[in-house]
Design an enzyme around this catalytic site. Structure first.
Site, PDB file in Angstrom:
ATOM      1  N   SER A   1      51.792  32.801  44.859  1.00 17.55           N
ATOM      2  CA  SER A   1      50.399  32.865  45.223  1.00 17.55           C
ATOM      3  C   SER A   1      49.982  32.389  46.329  1.00 17.55           C
ATOM      4  O   SER A   1      50.238  32.435  47.583  1.00 17.55           O
ATOM      5  CB  SER A   1      49.719  32.574  43.674  1.00 17.55           C
ATOM      6  OG  SER A   1      48.461  33.168  43.924  1.00 17.55           O
TER       7      SER A   1
ATOM      8  N   ASP B   1      49.148  44.212  41.345  1.00 10.17           N
ATOM      9  CA  ASP B   1      48.627  42.825  41.096  1.00 10.17           C
ATOM     10  C   ASP B   1      47.065  42.839  40.849  1.00 10.17           C
ATOM     11  O   ASP B   1      46.388  43.379  41.609  1.00 10.17           O
ATOM     12  CB  ASP B   1      49.105  41.979  42.295  1.00 10.17           C
ATOM     13  CG  ASP B   1      48.883  40.662  42.227  1.00 10.17           C
ATOM     14  OD1 ASP B   1      47.744  40.167  41.704  1.00 10.17           O
ATOM     15  OD2 ASP B   1      49.739  39.845  42.823  1.00 10.17           O
TER      16      ASP B   1
ATOM     17  N   HIS C   1      50.726  39.700  38.636  1.00 11.45           N
ATOM     18  CA  HIS C   1      50.439  38.489  39.440  1.00 11.45           C
ATOM     19  C   HIS C   1      51.666  37.404  38.909  1.00 11.45           C
ATOM     20  O   HIS C   1      51.245  36.926  37.997  1.00 11.45           O
ATOM     21  CB  HIS C   1      49.054  38.072  39.752  1.00 11.45           C
ATOM     22  CG  HIS C   1      48.876  36.680  40.538  1.00 11.45           C
ATOM     23  ND1 HIS C   1      48.879  37.168  42.008  1.00 11.45           N
ATOM     24  CD2 HIS C   1      48.775  35.821  40.327  1.00 11.45           C
ATOM     25  CE1 HIS C   1      48.511  35.938  42.428  1.00 11.45           C
ATOM     26  NE2 HIS C   1      48.599  35.173  41.739  1.00 11.45           N
TER      27      HIS C   1
END
Length: 331
Positions: free
Chosen positions: A143, A271, A299
């Site tokens: 991320s 996502d 995600h």
């Protein structure tokens, strides 16, 4: 190059929100005794490290994998601890670099970590390269940490890393800030804002007036979106004009065509933190970058398998495969 990912979601977890939320409910195996250290930075601040073994006991030539966590993450984040454990099981060394203030202690400076802050990573990677000069070095970023890693690789075309894995990275920050503020994704935004506000309160208390700061507790408590937080907190304390200036300068997408280090980007079209505009086009990637794009995965999810009680954390397997392929190429 963009390729279709071989990832297949678990039959009980095809929904993007299930892929995003449920992985954190599973156990986080840790077959090693973590070693904690602090790494002093050139500007007088520090970051906290978690090693899978004592760095003093690392034998020459043993591969080292640097793990970079996401927004408000840490060693206790399910994906970070699991990835470190996976690398440990391969007989490699894993080390997690907490971004400033994300460990057990608040950082000393008013400046914070953010999606484009590559200076600290650069310092630590250079330290690893100098101290363990016979060990091949790799990095995995999740991320926000994935955006930081991709930006670092693009900024430093010649760097000590032999390879990088970028997972669910917000490569175009302005679009991610929009996406997380719509529909059910507002739930994730609320979760992150609550954590960011709490950690910023702790930072203000820790600084206790020691450094001039634009941070204001009353203003802080009124912030409800990531764009607001970045506009009033992230941008001013890190030298950006506003949130849009921060997003423009810090998005890693613009650096992908400069990367010379073999890099695997893992991204899911569903996502919930992002939209289609985040996904790079083939011409935006250098020849050293492979984007594995899957229809599903959420995600930092990517759970597969047939047994709900024993799922397969696919990104761990894929990261190991990629690193092993690089090791074979270097023989």
């Amino acid at each position: 190059m963009i390729v279709h990912s071989k990832f297949k979601p678990a039959w009980w977890m095809a929904n993007r929100h299930a892929q995003t939320i449920l992985p954190r409910l599973y156990p986080k195996p840790c077959d090693f005794t973590p070693e904690f250290q602090e790494f002093e930075l050139a500007d007088g601040d520090f970051v906290e490290l978690t090693w899978s073994q004592s760095p003093e006991s690392i034998t020459p030539g043993k591969p080292i994998v640097l793990v970079l966590h996401g927004l408000e993450g840490s060693f206790d984040s399910f994906y970070a601890k699991r990835m470190m454990n996976c690398m440990h099981q391969q007989g490699w060394v894993a080390v997690l670099m907490h971004f400033r203030g994300c460990g057990q202690k608040p950082n000393r400076k008013v400046q914070s970590y953010h999606s484009g802050q590559t200076a600290d990573v650069t310092e630590f990677i250079n330290e690893l390269s100098t101290r363990f000069n016979s060990s091949p070095l790799y990095a995995v970023g999740f991320s926000l940490g994935g955006n930081v890693l991709a930006k670092y690789l693009g900024e430093h075309e010649h760097n000590p890393l032999q390879g990088g894995v970028v997972i669910s990275a917000p490569l175009q920050l302005d679009e991610c800030a929009k996406a997380i503020g719509t529909g059910f994704s507002k739930v994730y935004q609320k979760y992150l804002i609550d954590k960011l506000v709490a950690s910023t309160h702790a930072k203000i208390d820790a600084l206790d007036g020691a450094e001039p700061t634009p941070l204001n507790k009353n203003k802080l408590d009124s912030l409800t979106t990531l764009i607001d937080f970045d506009d009033h907190i992230t941008a001013p304390i890190n030298g950006f004009e506003n949130a849009m200036d921060y997003y423009q300068q810090s998005s890693a997408k613009q650096y992908l065509n400069k990367i010379q280090t073999p890099t695997l980007i893992i991204h899911a079209k569903d996502d919930p933190f992002m939209n289609d505009k985040v996904i790079p086009k083939p011409e935006e990637l250098s020849d050293s970058v492979v984007l594995e794009l899957s229809e599903k995965g959420g995600h930092v999810g990517f759970l597969s398998g047939n047994n709900p009680f024993n799922p397969h954390f696919w990104t761990e397997t894929r990261s190991v495969e990629f690193i092993k392929s690089l090791q074979q190429e270097s023989l």
